[in-house]
Design a protein around this motif. Sequence first.
Motif, short mmCIF file in Angstrom:
data_model
loop_
_atom_site.label_atom_id
_atom_site.label_comp_id
_atom_site.label_asym_id
_atom_site.label_seq_id
_atom_site.Cartn_x
_atom_site.Cartn_y
_atom_site.Cartn_z
N GLN A 69 0.82 -1.21 0.00
CA GLN A 69 0.00 0.00 0.00
C GLN A 69 0.86 1.26 0.00
O GLN A 69 0.56 2.22 -0.71
N GLN A 70 1.92 1.25 0.78
CA GLN A 70 2.83 2.40 0.82
C GLN A 70 3.45 2.64 -0.56
O GLN A 70 3.51 3.77 -1.04
N ARG A 71 3.90 1.56 -1.18
CA ARG A 71 4.53 1.68 -2.49
C ARG A 71 3.54 2.20 -3.53
O ARG A 71 3.88 3.04 -4.35
N MET A 72 2.30 1.70 -3.49
CA MET A 72 1.28 2.16 -4.44
C MET A 72 0.96 3.64 -4.22
O MET A 72 0.83 4.39 -5.19
N CYS A 73 0.85 4.05 -2.97
CA CYS A 73 0.56 5.46 -2.69
C CYS A 73 1.69 6.35 -3.20
O CYS A 73 1.43 7.42 -3.76
N GLU A 74 2.93 5.92 -3.01
CA GLU A 74 4.06 6.73 -3.44
C GLU A 74 4.18 6.78 -4.96
O GLU A 74 4.28 7.86 -5.55
N GLN A 75 4.16 5.61 -5.58
CA GLN A 75 4.46 5.55 -7.01
C GLN A 75 3.28 5.92 -7.90
O GLN A 75 3.45 6.58 -8.92
#
Length: 76
Positions: free
Chosen positions: A25-31
Motif C-alpha cells: 500500500q505504501q509503495r502504491m501510494c508513493e508511485q
Amino acid sequence: MRQGENLGRWVRSVRLGWDQLTTVQQRMCEQVLGIEPAGEDEKPKPRRTQADKWALARVQALPPRTCRAPRAPPPT
C-alpha cells in the motif's frame, strides 16, 4: 465540493497513518498517487491526559514567587 473534501481527508489520514499501511500500500501510494508520509512537523501533537491537565491547573493556581536578591550595602 463534497467529494474533494472527502478525498482530502482520505489523503491526510493515509499520510498520518503511514505506519499502519502495508508495504504494498505504501509503495502504491508513493508511485501511483504521489502521496508521501507526513513529516514530524505535520503530525498533530498528542492529546493531554486528564492527569496532565490537573497538574497544569495546579501549577497555574499557585501564587507567583518573587525572588529578590539581597541588597548590597550602600557604598561608603
